[in-house]
Design a protein around this motif. Structure first.
Motif, PDB file in Angstrom:
ATOM      1  N   PRO A 151     -78.281  11.082 -38.340  1.00  0.00           N
ATOM      2  CA  PRO A 151     -78.026  12.321 -37.590  1.00  0.00           C
ATOM      3  C   PRO A 151     -79.232  12.774 -36.771  1.00  0.00           C
ATOM      4  O   PRO A 151     -79.074  13.308 -35.669  1.00  0.00           O
ATOM      5  CB  PRO A 151     -77.706  13.345 -38.683  1.00  0.00           C
ATOM      6  CG  PRO A 151     -77.305  12.541 -39.884  1.00  0.00           C
ATOM      7  CD  PRO A 151     -78.006  11.226 -39.785  1.00  0.00           C
ATOM      8  N   LEU A 154     -79.203  11.033 -33.532  1.00  0.00           N
ATOM      9  CA  LEU A 154     -78.195  11.615 -32.639  1.00  0.00           C
ATOM     10  C   LEU A 154     -78.754  12.874 -31.979  1.00  0.00           C
ATOM     11  O   LEU A 154     -78.634  13.069 -30.767  1.00  0.00           O
ATOM     12  CB  LEU A 154     -76.953  12.011 -33.437  1.00  0.00           C
ATOM     13  CG  LEU A 154     -75.979  10.918 -33.847  1.00  0.00           C
ATOM     14  CD1 LEU A 154     -74.920  11.496 -34.776  1.00  0.00           C
ATOM     15  CD2 LEU A 154     -75.314  10.310 -32.612  1.00  0.00           C
ATOM     16  N   ASP A 155     -79.380  13.727 -32.795  1.00  0.00           N
ATOM     17  CA  ASP A 155     -79.892  14.994 -32.257  1.00  0.00           C
ATOM     18  C   ASP A 155     -81.004  14.764 -31.243  1.00  0.00           C
ATOM     19  O   ASP A 155     -81.101  15.484 -30.251  1.00  0.00           O
ATOM     20  CB  ASP A 155     -80.373  15.888 -33.406  1.00  0.00           C
ATOM     21  CG  ASP A 155     -79.188  16.444 -34.188  1.00  0.00           C
ATOM     22  OD1 ASP A 155     -78.079  16.506 -33.616  1.00  0.00           O
ATOM     23  OD2 ASP A 155     -79.357  16.789 -35.372  1.00  0.00           O
ATOM     24  N   TRP A 158     -79.323  13.713 -28.010  1.00  0.00           N
ATOM     25  CA  TRP A 158     -78.372  14.679 -27.444  1.00  0.00           C
ATOM     26  C   TRP A 158     -79.061  15.621 -26.470  1.00  0.00           C
ATOM     27  O   TRP A 158     -80.164  16.086 -26.732  1.00  0.00           O
ATOM     28  CB  TRP A 158     -77.761  15.498 -28.580  1.00  0.00           C
ATOM     29  CG  TRP A 158     -76.324  15.853 -28.325  1.00  0.00           C
ATOM     30  CD1 TRP A 158     -75.843  16.712 -27.397  1.00  0.00           C
ATOM     31  CD2 TRP A 158     -75.188  15.328 -29.028  1.00  0.00           C
ATOM     32  NE1 TRP A 158     -74.472  16.765 -27.461  1.00  0.00           N
ATOM     33  CE2 TRP A 158     -74.043  15.920 -28.458  1.00  0.00           C
ATOM     34  CE3 TRP A 158     -75.027  14.414 -30.067  1.00  0.00           C
ATOM     35  CZ2 TRP A 158     -72.756  15.641 -28.905  1.00  0.00           C
ATOM     36  CZ3 TRP A 158     -73.747  14.140 -30.517  1.00  0.00           C
ATOM     37  CH2 TRP A 158     -72.623  14.746 -29.934  1.00  0.00           C
ATOM     38  N   GLU A 185     -70.454  13.375 -39.199  1.00  0.00           N
ATOM     39  CA  GLU A 185     -71.660  13.866 -38.495  1.00  0.00           C
ATOM     40  C   GLU A 185     -71.471  13.767 -36.975  1.00  0.00           C
ATOM     41  O   GLU A 185     -71.763  14.699 -36.237  1.00  0.00           O
ATOM     42  CB  GLU A 185     -72.897  13.033 -38.883  1.00  0.00           C
ATOM     43  CG  GLU A 185     -73.342  13.169 -40.317  1.00  0.00           C
ATOM     44  CD  GLU A 185     -74.084  14.463 -40.594  1.00  0.00           C
ATOM     45  OE1 GLU A 185     -74.324  15.232 -39.656  1.00  0.00           O
ATOM     46  OE2 GLU A 185     -74.386  14.701 -41.782  1.00  0.00           O
ATOM     47  N   VAL A 186     -70.976  12.635 -36.504  1.00  0.00           N
ATOM     48  CA  VAL A 186     -70.846  12.444 -35.047  1.00  0.00           C
ATOM     49  C   VAL A 186     -69.750  13.350 -34.498  1.00  0.00           C
ATOM     50  O   VAL A 186     -69.956  14.074 -33.514  1.00  0.00           O
ATOM     51  CB  VAL A 186     -70.509  10.977 -34.675  1.00  0.00           C
ATOM     52  CG1 VAL A 186     -70.534  10.786 -33.165  1.00  0.00           C
ATOM     53  CG2 VAL A 186     -71.441   9.995 -35.347  1.00  0.00           C
ATOM     54  N   ARG A 189     -70.546  17.106 -34.382  1.00  0.00           N
ATOM     55  CA  ARG A 189     -71.429  17.458 -33.254  1.00  0.00           C
ATOM     56  C   ARG A 189     -70.636  17.457 -31.945  1.00  0.00           C
ATOM     57  O   ARG A 189     -70.807  18.341 -31.108  1.00  0.00           O
ATOM     58  CB  ARG A 189     -72.579  16.457 -33.153  1.00  0.00           C
ATOM     59  CG  ARG A 189     -73.698  16.738 -34.130  1.00  0.00           C
ATOM     60  CD  ARG A 189     -74.678  15.579 -34.213  1.00  0.00           C
ATOM     61  NE  ARG A 189     -75.812  15.913 -35.064  1.00  0.00           N
ATOM     62  CZ  ARG A 189     -75.761  15.980 -36.399  1.00  0.00           C
ATOM     63  NH1 ARG A 189     -74.628  15.756 -37.033  1.00  0.00           N
ATOM     64  NH2 ARG A 189     -76.838  16.295 -37.105  1.00  0.00           N
ATOM     65  N   CYS A 190     -69.790  16.437 -31.750  1.00  0.00           N
ATOM     66  CA  CYS A 190     -68.999  16.393 -30.506  1.00  0.00           C
ATOM     67  C   CYS A 190     -68.144  17.653 -30.397  1.00  0.00           C
ATOM     68  O   CYS A 190     -68.094  18.293 -29.336  1.00  0.00           O
ATOM     69  CB  CYS A 190     -68.084  15.168 -30.496  1.00  0.00           C
ATOM     70  SG  CYS A 190     -68.949  13.619 -30.228  1.00  0.00           S
ATOM     71  N   SER A 192     -68.485  20.641 -31.783  1.00  0.00           N
ATOM     72  CA  SER A 192     -69.180  21.924 -31.596  1.00  0.00           C
ATOM     73  C   SER A 192     -69.987  21.958 -30.303  1.00  0.00           C
ATOM     74  O   SER A 192     -70.376  23.024 -29.848  1.00  0.00           O
ATOM     75  CB  SER A 192     -70.083  22.219 -32.800  1.00  0.00           C
ATOM     76  OG  SER A 192     -71.072  21.228 -32.879  1.00  0.00           O
ATOM     77  N   ARG A 193     -70.235  20.789 -29.688  1.00  0.00           N
ATOM     78  CA  ARG A 193     -71.091  20.778 -28.493  1.00  0.00           C
ATOM     79  C   ARG A 193     -70.314  20.395 -27.223  1.00  0.00           C
ATOM     80  O   ARG A 193     -70.912  20.035 -26.198  1.00  0.00           O
ATOM     81  CB  ARG A 193     -72.256  19.796 -28.694  1.00  0.00           C
ATOM     82  CG  ARG A 193     -73.141  20.197 -29.874  1.00  0.00           C
ATOM     83  CD  ARG A 193     -74.213  19.166 -30.154  1.00  0.00           C
ATOM     84  NE  ARG A 193     -74.944  19.470 -31.368  1.00  0.00           N
ATOM     85  CZ  ARG A 193     -75.942  18.726 -31.867  1.00  0.00           C
ATOM     86  NH1 ARG A 193     -76.330  17.653 -31.229  1.00  0.00           N
ATOM     87  NH2 ARG A 193     -76.544  19.066 -32.985  1.00  0.00           N
ATOM     88  N   CYS A 223     -62.324  17.604 -32.906  1.00  0.00           N
ATOM     89  CA  CYS A 223     -63.002  16.680 -31.977  1.00  0.00           C
ATOM     90  C   CYS A 223     -61.990  15.941 -31.103  1.00  0.00           C
ATOM     91  O   CYS A 223     -60.966  15.439 -31.585  1.00  0.00           O
ATOM     92  CB  CYS A 223     -63.818  15.683 -32.801  1.00  0.00           C
ATOM     93  SG  CYS A 223     -64.638  14.419 -31.829  1.00  0.00           S
TER      94      CYS A 223
END
Ligand SMILES: Cc1ncc(COP(=O)(O)O)c(C=O)c1O
Length: 389
Positions: A151, A154-155, A158, A185-186, A189-190, A192-193, A223
């Motif tokens: 994670p 990823l952050d 991003w 995890e992926v 994030r997708c 919420s972002r 997602c």
């Protein structure tokens, strides 16, 4: 070391030049990089391509997402793997590569949007992103006895311009299938972002041992997910040119993206009618080809395991499935020197790790598709040379 990378690096390099020279030569090469199942002695049923001659193909029926009966056949093929897909959310393309291009057009603004891609992974992502003006940002997979999606990686990758995160499961060439916690995890994030998850499952039919859980049931329900597949791997027919996208996610989001995707597909109408008409039978009648490929990769994987277990200096990294395997070899010489020596002196072709963006030396990637005796002979020679070094 990285100055010699092949994908994305348009400067000529020693490995690419030597390979071109060796291929132009008459003497046979033992190719442990092949990804073409049609040239490795896999048996295809004699009449497999007959449905392409269906006279109904004389009539052009333009449908942006493809013929309804073909999309239903693709949905049935997902059901074979116990995955529920609504045919109304299936979009046909001429290949998985084209599916990526359509999705980048859908999700990204040229020159202004980022897509996250795993590394090591499929080298064509360099080209696919660049050709659509998408900035590629890589997140590194890390190896701790198996490949993991970290994670924190990823952050780091991003940005506020990230519109899509790509996951390849099982990944090419690491063979790693995404695990439940990683999928959460992926996709979390997708969701919420405001990015979409592009889930490339082209190798999903080829587990080395046990099938893995279906990642789409593990993703955040908020997602937007685009699952990718195609005939090139599912029935070993890369030359027939049919891929697909299955869209999943919150209903309002899916409605909106399908509307915009329809416009993109309608602009190209790239999938030929004969292929669409033939696809339901190709998917059904291609099952023995899939089984033969699965048997082949499992046999070669078992051979690889056995041969590597006799050589202390080499590790076979854990993979879950796919058409390739990764060997970690001592970095006593550079990957480039090793693959060049194999090519020039043994006439054996393997891929160096840098071809797939491995973070450091030294890795060798072999395809599991070659004819089994050739595969065993080639791998034995690779191991001999590595161990002697
Ligand atoms: C991970 C991955 N995705 C997509 C593709 C391309 O598939 P297609 O032939 O459907 O374009 C490949 C081809 O090897 C691949 O390795």
């Amino acid at each position: 070391m990285y100055s010699s990378r092949v994908p994305g690096d348009r400067r000529p390099n020693a490995f690419a030049r030597a390979l071109a020279r060796a291929r132009a030569d008459r003497a046979p090469l033992l190719d442990l990089t092949t990804s073409n199942p049609t040239q490795v002695g896999i048996r295809y049923p004699a009449g497999l391509l007959e449905p392409l001659a269906d006279p109904a193909g004389l009539v052009h029926r333009p449908e942006p997402f493809g013929l309804r009966e073909t999309r239903e056949a693709v949905a049935r093929d997902y059901a074979r793997r116990r995955v529920t897909v609504d045919a109304a959310r299936v979009v046909l393309t001429a290949s998985t590569s084209e599916a990526y291009s359509f999705l980048f057009k859908l999700l990204c603004d040229p020159g202004q949007s980022d897509a996250l891609t795993p590394a090591p992974s499929y080298p064509l992502f360099d080209h696919l992103t660049r050709l659509d003006g998408v900035r590629q940002r890589t997140y590194r997979l890390t190896y701790h006895g198996h490949w993991c999606t970290d994670p924190a990686e990823l952050d780091d990758a991003w940005t506020s311009a990230t519109r899509a995160a790509l996951v390849v499961s099982p990944n090419n060439p690491t063979g790693s299938a995404i695990r439940e916690d990683e999928a959460r995890e992926v996709s979390g994030r997708c969701a919420s972002r405001g990015a979409a998850l592009i889930l490339d499952e082209v190798f999903c039919d080829y587990p080395f041992e046990h099938p893995w859980p279906n990642p789409a049931t593990l993703t955040d329900p908020a997602c937007l997910v685009f699952r990718l597949g195609g005939l090139s791997k599912t029935v070993g027919l890369p030359q027939i040119k049919l891929g697909w996208i299955a869209v999943d996610g919150p209903a309002a989001l899916v409605r909106d993206v399908l509307e915009r995707l329809e416009w993109i597909c309608d602009t190209y109408l790239s999938v030929s009618t004969p292929v669409q008409l033939a696809a339901p039978r190709l998917l059904a009648d291609g099952a023995p080809v899939r089984s033969a490929i699965l048997e082949r990769i499992r046999l070669n994987y078992a051979t690889l395991r056995r041969l590597v277990s006799d050589v202390d200096s080499v590790d076979l990294l854990h993979g879950d499935g796919g058409w390739s395997a990764v060997l970690r070899v001592p970095a006593t010489t550079s990957e480039e020197q090793l693959v060049l020596a194999l090519l020039d002196e043994d006439r054996i072709v393997v891929h160096p790790g840098f071809f797939f963006d491995f973070p450091h030396d030294a890795f060798v990637i072999v395809s599991l598709l070659p004819e089994p005796r050739e595969f065993a002979r080639g791998v034995a020679r690779v191991l001999e040379r590595v161990d002697a070094a």
